[in-house]
Design a protein around this motif. Structure first.
Motif, PDB file in Angstrom:
ATOM      1  N   GLN A 150       0.832  -1.212   0.000  1.00 43.02           N
ATOM      2  CA  GLN A 150       0.000   0.000   0.000  1.00 43.02           C
ATOM      3  C   GLN A 150       0.864   1.258   0.000  1.00 43.02           C
ATOM      4  O   GLN A 150       0.542   2.245  -0.665  1.00 43.02           O
ATOM      5  N   GLY A 151       1.965   1.184   0.734  1.00 41.53           N
ATOM      6  CA  GLY A 151       2.915   2.297   0.743  1.00 41.53           C
ATOM      7  C   GLY A 151       3.486   2.544  -0.642  1.00 41.53           C
ATOM      8  O   GLY A 151       3.608   3.692  -1.094  1.00 41.53           O
ATOM      9  N   CYS A 152       3.805   1.453  -1.335  1.00 44.03           N
ATOM     10  CA  CYS A 152       4.352   1.565  -2.691  1.00 44.03           C
ATOM     11  C   CYS A 152       3.312   2.152  -3.645  1.00 44.03           C
ATOM     12  O   CYS A 152       3.647   2.941  -4.533  1.00 44.03           O
ATOM     13  N   VAL A 153       2.058   1.756  -3.449  1.00 43.54           N
ATOM     14  CA  VAL A 153       0.988   2.291  -4.306  1.00 43.54           C
ATOM     15  C   VAL A 153       0.907   3.804  -4.125  1.00 43.54           C
ATOM     16  O   VAL A 153       0.721   4.549  -5.089  1.00 43.54           O
ATOM     17  N   LYS A 154       1.096   4.241  -2.872  1.00 42.00           N
ATOM     18  CA  LYS A 154       1.033   5.685  -2.580  1.00 42.00           C
ATOM     19  C   LYS A 154       2.316   6.406  -2.989  1.00 42.00           C
ATOM     20  O   LYS A 154       2.402   7.629  -2.909  1.00 42.00           O
ATOM     21  N   GLY A 155       3.321   5.635  -3.394  1.00 40.98           N
ATOM     22  CA  GLY A 155       4.577   6.244  -3.832  1.00 40.98           C
ATOM     23  C   GLY A 155       5.544   6.533  -2.696  1.00 40.98           C
ATOM     24  O   GLY A 155       6.467   7.342  -2.850  1.00 40.98           O
ATOM     25  N   SER A 156       5.336   5.871  -1.537  1.00 41.35           N
ATOM     26  CA  SER A 156       6.230   6.109  -0.398  1.00 41.35           C
ATOM     27  C   SER A 156       7.614   5.522  -0.670  1.00 41.35           C
ATOM     28  O   SER A 156       7.755   4.338  -0.993  1.00 41.35           O
ATOM     29  N   LYS A 157       8.626   6.371  -0.535  1.00 41.67           N
ATOM     30  CA  LYS A 157      10.005   5.929  -0.807  1.00 41.67           C
ATOM     31  C   LYS A 157      10.438   4.866   0.199  1.00 41.67           C
ATOM     32  O   LYS A 157      11.159   3.921  -0.146  1.00 41.67           O
ATOM     33  N   LYS A 158       9.963   5.035   1.422  1.00 35.36           N
ATOM     34  CA  LYS A 158      10.323   4.098   2.491  1.00 35.36           C
ATOM     35  C   LYS A 158       9.817   2.692   2.139  1.00 35.36           C
ATOM     36  O   LYS A 158      10.538   1.697   2.260  1.00 35.36           O
ATOM     37  N   ALA A 159       8.565   2.631   1.688  1.00 31.15           N
ATOM     38  CA  ALA A 159       7.972   1.340   1.325  1.00 31.15           C
ATOM     39  C   ALA A 159       8.676   0.747   0.102  1.00 31.15           C
ATOM     40  O   ALA A 159       8.923  -0.463   0.029  1.00 31.15           O
ATOM     41  N   GLN A 160       9.023   1.621  -0.841  1.00 31.51           N
ATOM     42  CA  GLN A 160       9.726   1.151  -2.045  1.00 31.51           C
ATOM     43  C   GLN A 160      11.085   0.563  -1.674  1.00 31.51           C
ATOM     44  O   GLN A 160      11.487  -0.487  -2.188  1.00 31.51           O
ATOM     45  N   ASP A 161      11.784   1.241  -0.782  1.00 34.30           N
ATOM     46  CA  ASP A 161      13.096   0.753  -0.352  1.00 34.30           C
ATOM     47  C   ASP A 161      12.973  -0.577   0.393  1.00 34.30           C
ATOM     48  O   ASP A 161      13.815  -1.472   0.244  1.00 34.30           O
ATOM     49  N   MET A 162      11.919  -0.679   1.160  1.00 34.28           N
ATOM     50  CA  MET A 162      11.675  -1.915   1.914  1.00 34.28           C
ATOM     51  C   MET A 162      11.458  -3.083   0.942  1.00 34.28           C
ATOM     52  O   MET A 162      12.024  -4.169   1.113  1.00 34.28           O
ATOM     53  N   LEU A 163      10.652  -2.831  -0.067  1.00 39.56           N
ATOM     54  CA  LEU A 163      10.389  -3.867  -1.076  1.00 39.56           C
ATOM     55  C   LEU A 163      11.686  -4.244  -1.799  1.00 39.56           C
ATOM     56  O   LEU A 163      11.959  -5.414  -2.041  1.00 39.56           O
ATOM     57  N   TYR A 164      12.476  -3.229  -2.118  1.00 42.01           N
ATOM     58  CA  TYR A 164      13.745  -3.471  -2.816  1.00 42.01           C
ATOM     59  C   TYR A 164      14.677  -4.341  -1.972  1.00 42.01           C
ATOM     60  O   TYR A 164      15.233  -5.327  -2.460  1.00 42.01           O
ATOM     61  N   LYS A 165      14.807  -3.957  -0.708  1.00 41.09           N
ATOM     62  CA  LYS A 165      15.711  -4.702   0.183  1.00 41.09           C
ATOM     63  C   LYS A 165      15.273  -6.158   0.315  1.00 41.09           C
ATOM     64  O   LYS A 165      16.087  -7.065   0.380  1.00 41.09           O
ATOM     65  N   LYS A 166      13.973  -6.344   0.368  1.00 41.52           N
ATOM     66  CA  LYS A 166      13.431  -7.678   0.614  1.00 41.52           C
ATOM     67  C   LYS A 166      13.544  -8.594  -0.611  1.00 41.52           C
ATOM     68  O   LYS A 166      13.785  -9.790  -0.469  1.00 41.52           O
ATOM     69  N   HIS A 167      13.355  -8.037  -1.800  1.00 37.87           N
ATOM     70  CA  HIS A 167      13.233  -8.904  -2.978  1.00 37.87           C
ATOM     71  C   HIS A 167      14.320  -8.717  -4.040  1.00 37.87           C
ATOM     72  O   HIS A 167      14.330  -9.470  -5.022  1.00 37.87           O
ATOM     73  N   ALA A 168      15.183  -7.724  -3.889  1.00 32.59           N
ATOM     74  CA  ALA A 168      16.159  -7.446  -4.953  1.00 32.59           C
ATOM     75  C   ALA A 168      17.059  -8.651  -5.243  1.00 32.59           C
ATOM     76  O   ALA A 168      17.319  -8.960  -6.409  1.00 32.59           O
ATOM     77  N   SER A 169      17.509  -9.347  -4.200  1.00 30.37           N
ATOM     78  CA  SER A 169      18.437 -10.471  -4.408  1.00 30.37           C
ATOM     79  C   SER A 169      17.804 -11.571  -5.245  1.00 30.37           C
ATOM     80  O   SER A 169      18.413 -12.071  -6.199  1.00 30.37           O
ATOM     81  N   LEU A 170      16.590 -11.936  -4.891  1.00 27.44           N
ATOM     82  CA  LEU A 170      15.910 -13.002  -5.613  1.00 27.44           C
ATOM     83  C   LEU A 170      15.700 -12.616  -7.082  1.00 27.44           C
ATOM     84  O   LEU A 170      15.965 -13.411  -7.998  1.00 27.44           O
ATOM     85  N   LEU A 171      15.268 -11.379  -7.291  1.00 26.39           N
ATOM     86  CA  LEU A 171      14.999 -10.933  -8.662  1.00 26.39           C
ATOM     87  C   LEU A 171      16.298 -10.768  -9.449  1.00 26.39           C
ATOM     88  O   LEU A 171      16.340 -11.023 -10.649  1.00 26.39           O
ATOM     89  N   TYR A 172      17.347 -10.394  -8.749  1.00 27.07           N
ATOM     90  CA  TYR A 172      18.661 -10.277  -9.412  1.00 27.07           C
ATOM     91  C   TYR A 172      19.124 -11.667  -9.867  1.00 27.07           C
ATOM     92  O   TYR A 172      19.690 -11.820 -10.952  1.00 27.07           O
ATOM     93  N   GLY A 173      18.856 -12.671  -9.034  1.00 28.23           N
ATOM     94  CA  GLY A 173      19.187 -14.048  -9.393  1.00 28.23           C
ATOM     95  C   GLY A 173      18.473 -14.476 -10.668  1.00 28.23           C
ATOM     96  O   GLY A 173      19.065 -15.099 -11.558  1.00 28.23           O
ATOM     97  N   ILE A 174      17.218 -14.105 -10.786  1.00 22.97           N
ATOM     98  CA  ILE A 174      16.450 -14.434 -11.999  1.00 22.97           C
ATOM     99  C   ILE A 174      17.053 -13.717 -13.212  1.00 22.97           C
ATOM    100  O   ILE A 174      17.279 -14.320 -14.256  1.00 22.97           O
ATOM    101  N   CYS A 175      17.320 -12.416 -13.035  1.00 19.74           N
ATOM    102  CA  CYS A 175      17.880 -11.631 -14.144  1.00 19.74           C
ATOM    103  C   CYS A 175      19.226 -12.198 -14.593  1.00 19.74           C
ATOM    104  O   CYS A 175      19.517 -12.268 -15.792  1.00 19.74           O
ATOM    105  N   LEU A 176      20.032 -12.627 -13.619  1.00 17.80           N
ATOM    106  CA  LEU A 176      21.352 -13.189 -13.949  1.00 17.80           C
ATOM    107  C   LEU A 176      21.222 -14.441 -14.808  1.00 17.80           C
ATOM    108  O   LEU A 176      22.059 -14.696 -15.679  1.00 17.80           O
ATOM    109  N   ARG A 177      20.201 -15.235 -14.542  1.00 18.03           N
ATOM    110  CA  ARG A 177      20.022 -16.480 -15.292  1.00 18.03           C
ATOM    111  C   ARG A 177      19.703 -16.220 -16.763  1.00 18.03           C
ATOM    112  O   ARG A 177      19.962 -17.048 -17.611  1.00 18.03           O
ATOM    113  N   TYR A 178      19.093 -15.063 -17.040  1.00 25.72           N
ATOM    114  CA  TYR A 178      18.643 -14.791 -18.404  1.00 25.72           C
ATOM    115  C   TYR A 178      19.579 -13.885 -19.201  1.00 25.72           C
ATOM    116  O   TYR A 178      19.412 -13.755 -20.404  1.00 25.72           O
ATOM    117  N   THR A 179      20.513 -13.268 -18.533  1.00 24.49           N
ATOM    118  CA  THR A 179      21.327 -12.274 -19.244  1.00 24.49           C
ATOM    119  C   THR A 179      22.760 -12.768 -19.469  1.00 24.49           C
ATOM    120  O   THR A 179      23.176 -13.777 -18.907  1.00 24.49           O
TER     121      THR A 179
END
Lengths: 193, 187
Positions: B11-40
């Motif tokens: 909900q924070g991300c929907v509202k554009g809250s930077k704090k919420a966006q950073d939280m989402l990034y910290k939580k999921h960036a590694s997993l998504l980076y792993g996916i990106c690495l597999r394809y690039t």
């Protein structure tokens, strides 16, 4: 098939949740891209490229318009100067004759200005024309126009303002502008008020 | 409790809250980076794709309606963005496929019973030409069918099958090489 499945399973189980460390630079790049994407997207509540574009267009339009106005004002100013110093509030028709040879005739806004000798001599004035600032001929900057005409008092319609033109002044109309071109002299065959 | 935190973060991300966006990034960036690495092809490209993934996530998070796994939703965005990136570079990828892969006549060594780390597997995948890598990832890790892969990549079903087969041979060889090195170092 079993062997194939085993190999695939090994990859699936090992890499499905593979989470390597993300370089720090990725975050900064992401923030930059996010800002750009949001800047390019229309959003009524925040400043973005659409507002910037609109502001630029408005500025450009205003600039162009202002430029035109300045030109118009400048042109108008010349005419007003002319009116103020020579023909303010008067009904007048001007016909100018250049000193030199080579007749040139300009018809501008109900006012005839003839540069050069008139082919058919001075024109008879049938009726006086009120010259508003907008329709005054765009006389050349720095050019001195002269008139030999006397105020026409025959029909008794002379504007009292006409008296402001003194005999020695009425013969010369100067169009004022900065950086004037070299002065040229014209004779005005008739200048009727 | 954790679901509430996630909901709040979304909900924070929907509202554009930077704090919420950073939280989402910290939580999921590694997993998504792993996916990106597999394809690039390399880490730089993977970082680029990861950035695009997050931009898409933040810009479209309002379309997530809490009716499925959030992580699954994120994964799908990462995979789709990686495929878009692959298709964008398709010409070069095809060139690489032709140039790099040399399928030999030797029967590859059986590596199915051996243990490999994620890094070793990633090293092998990284060496695959992009086309093979994409088909392998979509089929083996993401679990798509050849028909779906063919539609996604705009290729023939048989192309998808043959690319998977070649990728498998290539990976078996690479893994065999790694295990030989490991055995040699142990003895």
């Amino acid at each position: 098939m079993m062997k194939e499945d085993r190999l695939y399973n090994q990859f699936r189980h090992t890499l499905a949740d593979y989470s390597p460390t993300v370089p720090e630079s990725a975050y900064k790049g992401m923030r930059r891209k996010l800002w750009l994407s949001q800047f390019l997207k229309f959003n009524a509540s925040s400043f973005n490229a659409w507002y910037l574009g609109a502001a630029l267009i408005a500025g450009l339009g205003y600039g162009t318009l202002r430029n035109d106005t300045v030109v118009a004002q400048s042109a108008k100013q010349d005419r007003i100067d002319l009116l103020m110093t020579n023909t303010a509030g008067m009904q007048a028709q001007i016909q100018c004759v250049a000193d030199g040879a080579g007749a040139q005739h300009e018809t501008l806004c109900k006012v005839d200005i003839c540069k050069g000798h008139p082919a058919n001599g001075p024109r008879p004035i049938e009726h006086a024309i009120q010259i508003p600032a907008e329709v005054l001929p765009p006389l050349e900057a720095g050019v001195v126009y002269q008139t030999n005409a006397e105020p026409n008092t025959a029909n008794g319609t002379v504007d009292p303002q006409a008296q402001e033109i003194k005999p020695e002044e009425k013969n010369e109309i100067v169009v004022k502008q900065p950086n004037p071109k070299p002065k040229r002299k014209y004779k005005v065959d008739s200048f009727q008020k | 409790m954790q679901m509430d935190v996630q909901k709040e973060m979304i909900q924070g991300c929907v509202k554009g809250s930077k704090k919420a966006q950073d939280m989402l990034y910290k939580k999921h960036a590694s997993l998504l980076y792993g996916i990106c690495l597999r394809y690039t092809k390399n880490r730089m490209e993977a970082q680029d794709v990861l950035q695009e993934v997050f931009v898409k996530i933040y810009n479209n998070i309002h379309t997530y309606h809490h009716d499925g796994s959030f992580e699954g939703w994120l994964r799908r965005i990462a995979v789709n963005t990686s495929i878009t990136n692959y298709r964008k570079n398709l010409k070069h990828a095809y060139q690489a496929d032709v140039d790099v892969v040399l399928v030999g006549k030797d029967e590859p060594m059986a590596v199915e019973d051996l243990e490999f780390t994620a890094e070793e597997m990633m090293t092998c995948i990284e060496k695959l030409p992009t086309g093979y890598k994409t088909v392998f990832n979509l089929y083996v890790i993401e679990g798509f069918l050849h028909k779906e892969i063919a539609d996604m990549l705009g290729v023939d079903v048989n192309t998808s099958k043959s690319q998977l087969s070649r990728a498998k041979i290539y990976l078996q060889r690479e893994l065999a090489a790694i295990s030989r090195v490991k055995m040699a170092s142990v003895s």
